[in-house]
Design an enzyme around this catalytic site. Structure first.
Site, PDB file in Angstrom:
ATOM      1  N   VAL A   1       6.413  -5.443   6.203  1.00 33.52           N
ATOM      2  CA  VAL A   1       5.772  -4.342   7.087  1.00 33.52           C
ATOM      3  C   VAL A   1       5.712  -4.990   8.406  1.00 33.52           C
ATOM      4  CG1 VAL A   1       4.398  -2.458   7.533  1.00 33.52           C
ATOM      5  CG2 VAL A   1       5.155  -2.685   5.359  1.00 33.52           C
TER       6      VAL A   1
ATOM      7  N   GLY B   1       1.733  -8.245  10.815  1.00 33.38           N
ATOM      8  CA  GLY B   1       2.810  -7.949   9.616  1.00 33.38           C
ATOM      9  C   GLY B   1       2.176  -8.379   8.463  1.00 33.38           C
ATOM     10  N   LYS B   2       2.745  -8.101   7.462  1.00 32.48           N
ATOM     11  CA  LYS B   2       2.619  -8.360   6.059  1.00 32.48           C
ATOM     12  C   LYS B   2       3.654  -8.178   5.112  1.00 32.48           C
ATOM     13  CE  LYS B   2      -1.311  -9.962   4.255  1.00 32.48           C
ATOM     14  NZ  LYS B   2      -2.229 -10.834   4.632  1.00 32.48           N
ATOM     15  N   GLY B   3       3.808  -8.952   3.876  1.00 33.60           N
ATOM     16  CA  GLY B   3       4.883  -8.894   2.971  1.00 33.60           C
ATOM     17  C   GLY B   3       4.279  -8.999   1.730  1.00 33.60           C
TER      18      GLY B   3
ATOM     19  N   ASP C   1      -0.361 -15.736   1.342  1.00 36.29           N
ATOM     20  CA  ASP C   1      -1.727 -14.867   0.851  1.00 36.29           C
ATOM     21  C   ASP C   1      -1.849 -14.907  -0.384  1.00 36.29           C
ATOM     22  OD1 ASP C   1      -3.227 -12.491   2.052  1.00 36.29           O
ATOM     23  OD2 ASP C   1      -2.355 -11.660   0.452  1.00 36.29           O
TER      24      ASP C   1
END
Ligand code: NAD
Length: 427
Positions: free
Chosen positions: A71, A116-118, A157
């Protein structure tokens, strides 16, 4: 009239939905900033969401399909920046929330990035190294149309690390036919990583604790600390706080917590963890449940594990005077209100754990310059950023008569809104 996300926030309100938790804090800050409904809708809504299916050959010869997300919440202040998480309970609203928090976090510490992040739904403990490598490479290849040093720059992360980032960098580089170290941060030093990156989030948490203690007139030597989580943030944070003279009375991992009123020997605990992969069996402390840990007598609580740990269910049992959030989203919105009523100070995640993304930014700058800094330079620039951001947030909180969390959101959202006003709508 607002669309999509605002309506969802009103009709599906749920304490444990991290995106709604983010949206609630967002609204409060937007009220203070006097933002109109349209601008709120733009800033709250993720710019882009990608869902990918990842077929992987397993070691036993079978074929399994995993699901992954990336995202990109907001590009206004620069390329998106944010980690990749591997966990069984990853879901889209969580990734959305984490992406939005990255936008606000980068803005709080004034980095030229959006958020953003995944995430990939998997249980890394059940996967071999080879399976993890294939999953990471396929995930990277599947999202690579939206990655790149000027577009979106992932980092580690939960359950991803330097090795994962090395695979992401290599897969991306092989596809674009040139070594592109700046596509990802948190890499090993030999692949363009930055000195000080591994410790950066824990070190930033330590600086946040130091400044918060000064505000409350407390001293490290007389502060009993409970740290939830013993990974990159919790383990290293506990170690650095221990070195500064704090008394770490409890640490935990996914399976349970250890407690010693006289203070834990943190280096010894970390040696045990390295060898045994869990705190279970550690002899020099009493073993307690994770729930009991959060209710322990202490002065400072550092939740550094995962979201939704301090909730309406357990907030009344929290005894700390000060909470410094190492994890993203460890406190739910109702718990936040209860802590504020009780006068417990919270240094919010988007400030307290920003040390990681700050040194990730330094890594991206060094990769693009092809010139690498000494660890002293990295650490002193990190300290400068964390301390000045702490006082900017504190100043904003005082100006509006609000908590540090709302002050941090006002600062962050105000900066993004200003860029939006200047850039306008592309058509
Ligand atoms: P990690 O995987 O290295 O460590 C997570 C730790 O938390 C492990 O010790 C795990 O056993 C423990 N844990 C997980 N669930 C738990 C639970 N319910 N109760 C107690 N312990 C539990 O992950 P990390 O990188 O240290 O990240 C921790 C948190 O910090 C996450 O919220 C992450 O998004 C956030 N964060 C990480 C960074 C970074 O640079 N690594 C930066 C900013 C924020």
């Amino acid at each position: 009239m607002t669309t999509g996300y605002a309506v969802a926030a009103a009709t599906e309100r749920d304490e444990f939905n991290p995106f709604l938790a983010m949206a609630e804090r967002f609204e409060l800050a937007a009220d203070h900033l006097g933002l109109d409904a349209g601008v709120r809708d733009v800033l709250r809504t993720p710019d882009r969401e990608l869902t990918v299916s990842l077929p992987i050959h397993m070691d036993d010869g079978s074929l399994r399909v995993f699901k992954g997300y990336r995202v990109q919440h907001n590009f206004l202040r620069g390329p998106c920046k944010g980690g990749i998480r591997f966990a069984p309970d990853v879901h889209l609203d969580e990734v959305r929330a984490l992406a939005a928090w990255m936008t606000w976090k980068c803005s709080v510490v004034a980095l030229p990035f959006g958020g953003g992040k995944g995430g990939v739904i998997c249980d890394p403990r059940q996967l071999s190294l080879g399976e993890l490598e294939r999953l990471t490479r396929r995930y990277t290849a599947s999202i690579m149309d939206i990655l790149g040093p000027d577009r979106d720059v992932p980092a580690p992360d939960m359950n991803t690390n330097e090795q994962t980032m090395a695979w992401v960098m290599d897969t991306y580089s092989m596809h674009v036919r040139r070594t592109t170290t700046a596509v990802v941060t948190g890499k090993p030093l030999s692949l363009g990583g930055s000195k000080g990156r591994t410790e950066a989030t824990g070190r930033g948490v330590m600086f946040s604790c130091r400044e918060a203690l000064k505000k409350l007139g407390m001293r490290p030597e007389s502060s009993r600390v409970v740290v939830q989580g013993s990974g990159n943030v919790g383990g290293i944070g506990a170690m650095l706080l221990h070195r500064e003279g704090y008394k770490i009375v409890s640490m935990s991992d996914l399976y349970g917590a250890i407690h010693n009123k006289r203070g834990l020997d943190v280096p010894d605990v970390l040696r045990w963890l390295k060898e045994h992969k869990a705190l279970e069996g550690y002899a020099a402390a009493e073993h307690i449940d994770n729930d009991e840990q959060l209710a322990l007598e202490c002065d400072l609580l550092v939740p550094a594990a995962t979201e939704n740990q301090i909730t309406s269910q357990n907030v009344d049992r929290i005894k700390a005077r000060l909470i410094v959030e190492g994890a993203n989203g460890p406190t739910t919105a109702p718990a936040d209100r209860a802590l504020e009523e009780r006068g417990i100070m919270v240094v919010p995640d988007i400030l307290a754990n920003a040390g990681g993304v700050t040194v990730s930014y330094f890594e991206w700058v060094q990769d693009r310059m092809g010139y690498f800094w000494t660890e002293d330079i990295v650490n002193s620039r990190l300290e400068q950023t964390m301390v000045s951001s702490f006082y900017e947030v504190d100043g904003m909180a005082k100006k509006h008569g609000v908590s540090m969390r709302t002050g941090a959101y006002i600062l962050a959202i105000g900066r993004v809104a200003e860029v939006y006003r200047l850039r306008g709508v592309f058509a």
